[in-house]
Design a protein around this motif. Structure first.
Motif, PDB file in Angstrom:
ATOM      1  N   CYS A 127      -7.979  12.927  11.802  1.00  0.00           N
ATOM      2  CA  CYS A 127      -8.096  12.569  13.213  1.00  0.00           C
ATOM      3  C   CYS A 127      -6.721  12.484  13.867  1.00  0.00           C
ATOM      4  O   CYS A 127      -5.786  11.921  13.300  1.00  0.00           O
ATOM      5  CB  CYS A 127      -8.800  11.223  13.377  1.00  0.00           C
ATOM      6  N   GLU A 128      -6.643  13.019  15.067  1.00  0.00           N
ATOM      7  CA  GLU A 128      -5.443  12.821  15.871  1.00  0.00           C
ATOM      8  C   GLU A 128      -5.382  11.385  16.359  1.00  0.00           C
ATOM      9  O   GLU A 128      -4.318  10.766  16.416  1.00  0.00           O
ATOM     10  CB  GLU A 128      -5.461  13.784  17.058  1.00  0.00           C
ATOM     11  N   SER A 129      -6.544  10.834  16.727  1.00  0.00           N
ATOM     12  CA  SER A 129      -6.635   9.443  17.163  1.00  0.00           C
ATOM     13  C   SER A 129      -8.029   8.927  16.848  1.00  0.00           C
ATOM     14  O   SER A 129      -8.978   9.702  16.693  1.00  0.00           O
ATOM     15  CB  SER A 129      -6.340   9.309  18.656  1.00  0.00           C
ATOM     16  N   GLU A 131     -10.542   5.862  18.312  1.00  0.00           N
ATOM     17  CA  GLU A 131     -10.805   4.790  19.274  1.00  0.00           C
ATOM     18  C   GLU A 131     -12.136   4.154  18.905  1.00  0.00           C
ATOM     19  O   GLU A 131     -13.180   4.794  18.988  1.00  0.00           O
ATOM     20  CB  GLU A 131     -10.843   5.339  20.700  1.00  0.00           C
ATOM     21  N   THR A 138      -7.468  16.482  15.061  1.00  0.00           N
ATOM     22  CA  THR A 138      -6.278  17.257  15.370  1.00  0.00           C
ATOM     23  C   THR A 138      -6.713  18.672  15.755  1.00  0.00           C
ATOM     24  O   THR A 138      -7.816  19.107  15.399  1.00  0.00           O
ATOM     25  CB  THR A 138      -5.356  17.341  14.148  1.00  0.00           C
ATOM     26  N   TYR A 537      -1.156  17.167  22.845  1.00  0.00           N
ATOM     27  CA  TYR A 537      -2.034  16.024  22.631  1.00  0.00           C
ATOM     28  C   TYR A 537      -1.269  14.926  21.904  1.00  0.00           C
ATOM     29  O   TYR A 537      -0.668  15.164  20.849  1.00  0.00           O
ATOM     30  CB  TYR A 537      -3.247  16.417  21.781  1.00  0.00           C
ATOM     31  N   ASP A 538      -1.270  13.746  22.459  1.00  0.00           N
ATOM     32  CA  ASP A 538      -0.730  12.584  21.767  1.00  0.00           C
ATOM     33  C   ASP A 538      -1.638  11.391  22.037  1.00  0.00           C
ATOM     34  O   ASP A 538      -2.692  11.533  22.678  1.00  0.00           O
ATOM     35  CB  ASP A 538       0.727  12.298  22.173  1.00  0.00           C
ATOM     36  N   ASP A 539      -1.255  10.229  21.548  1.00  0.00           N
ATOM     37  CA  ASP A 539      -2.125   9.062  21.702  1.00  0.00           C
ATOM     38  C   ASP A 539      -2.301   8.639  23.152  1.00  0.00           C
ATOM     39  O   ASP A 539      -3.276   7.966  23.500  1.00  0.00           O
ATOM     40  CB  ASP A 539      -1.562   7.886  20.899  1.00  0.00           C
TER      41      ASP A 539
END
Length: 599
Positions: A127-129, A131, A138, A537-539
């Motif tokens: 996972c990139e993030s 929640e 990713t 893409y970032d948080d």
């Protein structure tokens, strides 16, 4: 085409993870994987086999109550001769009592794996993030998910074969999916069950699941199953059986449950075939000749429906279930220990998983060749593999397998530079294909490849996906998409040749340390026009840049300085090297014309 990456990111906030049930109707086995079976013999039994001697308790567990009515097996054997129902070794599973009540399916709009299912399979690093409980993959992970879900369009036989066994052995509970018994489960509208079947389908292409497969002769398969079934549902290794065409262009997966000794060296492997709910069927093995056969057709007289093989083909396969039960090795995740504060591509800095995966979606043939002339793939319609360390794995679909000419997944060692030929020699009409390469921390996707009969396009690629050259014989240039995972952020790059002459090359190079992507027309004879997209893409956010009409004269090089880009609605700096002599001659600012990825 780039929109699909975005769709998976948006879908991640809508889908929930289906937990794997820990128990069945009886007390659940321990969470640890069953102990592996003993090494299989590869020679035919000298005498008609009997169930191996077991301790009294094990023998009692392996005993099977009389069958109510097994009927006649309708595939793989003479359908006029019914099974006796007396087996040399018997797991106790039955097609009508323990198999699904619906047939194998695919490409009907069903739900398959979601980002949360990928997280379940590979862990949080996919996972990139995250929640709450929702995983956003990713970009390389999103491409892996799309490729795997696309593969299910040919059928879900592997998932159904594995999950039916897991239900029977009590590792998964059918009540968690809507019914007390497996035959009563409904697939229509049952998203949790659809996702669960797709999950186990995907394990045919993951490690360590694949590492448990040991090539065996037909006689070896019989002997292994004799031992496995005698140990009972909780005593030994459990298997799905894979059967393949000789050319490995298609395969099917079934659930074995008993072995019947027919005499004179002939054995029937009794199976639940998910293409035929509730029907007893059998794979016939002649241990004297070391051959096997099975009819995958509704009419056993139809030759095109015959699977068969011998001790040389290795087309009858036992795929263990235990190695699938734990977390699998992530094929697209950059190793954590390779993290870098300057954003260097992690896969370039530390030892990576053993293989790059290469997929083809479409009716063309692939031939992958290294610099020494070794190759793997289809050469003039015949499968070859003389590339050191390279492997292939034919997907098992099962629906209309005789009309399916599917390309296997290729596994190429990560230290090999290679060229991929996308060959349309066997085509009878123009078609469109997609080639995908997935490796540690990156993914490459070349889509909208248009081939006419006889066309052969070539894709040169470095093992880390940072150097790419595509040359097409067509006037239509494909989309090239490169997704990378870095410590600072994840990026997706899309390049499309708007106007290129036939035979010209589209060349890309990526340097994640310096933060540029280059596009060049080296060795091209005609000018070309290109469109460019960059997604970051970032948080904190999702930033997207798009521009079209970027013109390169022959031998020009343009560098896209994506790390210097301020963000949405701001221009991107392009450094231009006219003539490709290694020096930047001009820096241009190109306007951002979109904040969304194009269709």
């Amino acid at each position: 085409m780039l929109t699909r990456w975005n769709c998976y990111r948006m879908a991640a906030t809508l889908l929930l993870l289906v937990p794997l049930a820990a128990c069945g109707e009886a007390p659940a086995p321990a969470a640890q994987a069953p102990s592996p079976a003993a090494p299989a013999a590869t020679e035919a039994p000298a005498e008609p086999a009997e169930a191996p001697t077991a301790e009294p308790e094990a023998a009692e567990q392996a005993a099977t109550p009389p069958l109510k009515s097994e009927g006649q097996p309708v595939g793989g054997v003479n359908s006029e001769v019914g099974t006796s129902g007396v087996y040399a070794s018997d797991l106790g599973f039955r097609a009508d009592a323990n198999g699904f009540g619906f047939p194998n399916y695919g490409g009907e709009g069903e739900t398959n794996m979601t980002p949360n299912d990928v997280r379940r399979m590979f862990g949080d690093s996919a996972c990139e993030s995250i929640e709450g409980d929702e995983c956003t993959l990713t970009p390389p992970g999103a491409q892996w998910l799309e490729s795997m879900n696309s593969a299910t369009s040919g059928g879900h036989c592997e998932g159904m074969a594995v999950l039916s066994n897991l239900f029977y052995t009590g590792k998964v509970n059918p009540a968690d999916f809507g019914a007390e018994t497996v035959p009563a489960l409904q697939i229509a509208g049952n998203e949790p069950l659809q996702r669960e079947i797709a999950y186990w389908f995907a394990t045919q292409a993951t490690q360590p699941a694949r590492s448990g497969i040991v090539p065996q002769t037909p006689s070896g398969v019989v002997n292994t199953l004799l031992t496995s079934f005698a140990a009972g549902p909780s005593g030994g290794e459990q298997y799905a059986v894979g059967i393949y065409k000789r050319d490995r262009s298609g395969g099917h997966a079934v659930t074995p449950y008993a072995v019947e000794d027919r005499g004179e060296g002939v054995y029937w492997i009794m199976i639940y075939d998910n293409n035929y709910p509730g029907e007893p069927r059998a794979i016939e093995v002649n241990t004297s000749a070391d051959t096997w056969s099975y009819s995958g057709s509704t009419n056993p007289a139809e030759q095109e429906g015959q699977y068969e093989g011998d001790a040389e083909t290795m087309t009858l396969e036992l795929a263990p279930i235990a190695p699938r039960l734990g977390v699998q090795d992530c094929p697209f995740c950059a190793p954590d220990e390779a993290a870098s504060s300057d954003g260097q591509l992690k896969a370039l800095m530390a030892p990576a998983p053993d293989y790059n995966q290469v997929w083809l979606e479409g009716p063309a043939d692939l031939l992958i060749s290294d610099a020494q002339g070794h190759s793997i793939g289809f050469k003039q319609g015949v499968f070859v593999n003389d590339m050191p360390g390279a492997q292939s794995n034919a997907n098992k679909f099962g629906v209309s397998v005789w009309e399916t000419n599917a390309e296997p997944i290729y596994y190429i060692p990560v230290d090999i530079d290679f060229t991929i030929s996308i060959d349309g020699s066997r085509l009878t009409e123009p078609t469109t294909s997609t080639v995908t390469m997935i490796g540690p921390g990156y993914a490459l996707d070349v889509s909208e490849i248009v081939l006419a009969p006889g066309d052969v396009d070539t894709l040169d690629v470095s093992p880390d996906g940072s150097l790419i050259s595509y040359r097409t014989q067509n006037t239509v240039t494909p989309y090239i998409q490169v997704a990378v995972e870095t410590d600072a952020a994840d990026y997706l790059f899309g390049i499309y040749g708007e106007e290129m002459a036939p035979g010209e090359a589209l060349n890309l190079a990526l340097d994640t340390k310096q933060g540029w992507l280059s596009l060049d027309s080296i060795d091209n004879a005609e000018p070309g026009s290109y469109s460019i997209e960059v997604a970051k893409y970032d948080d904190a956010s999702e930033q997207i840049f798009g521009a079209g009409g970027v013109v390169l004269e022959p031998d020009d090089v343009v560098y896209i300085d994506y790390l210097k880009w301020p963000g949405n609605n701001q221009p991107m700096a392009l450094d231009v090297d006219y003539g490709g002599d290694g020096s930047v001659d001009e820096t241009l600012e190109v306007a951002d014309i979109t904040d969304s990825l194009q269709e």
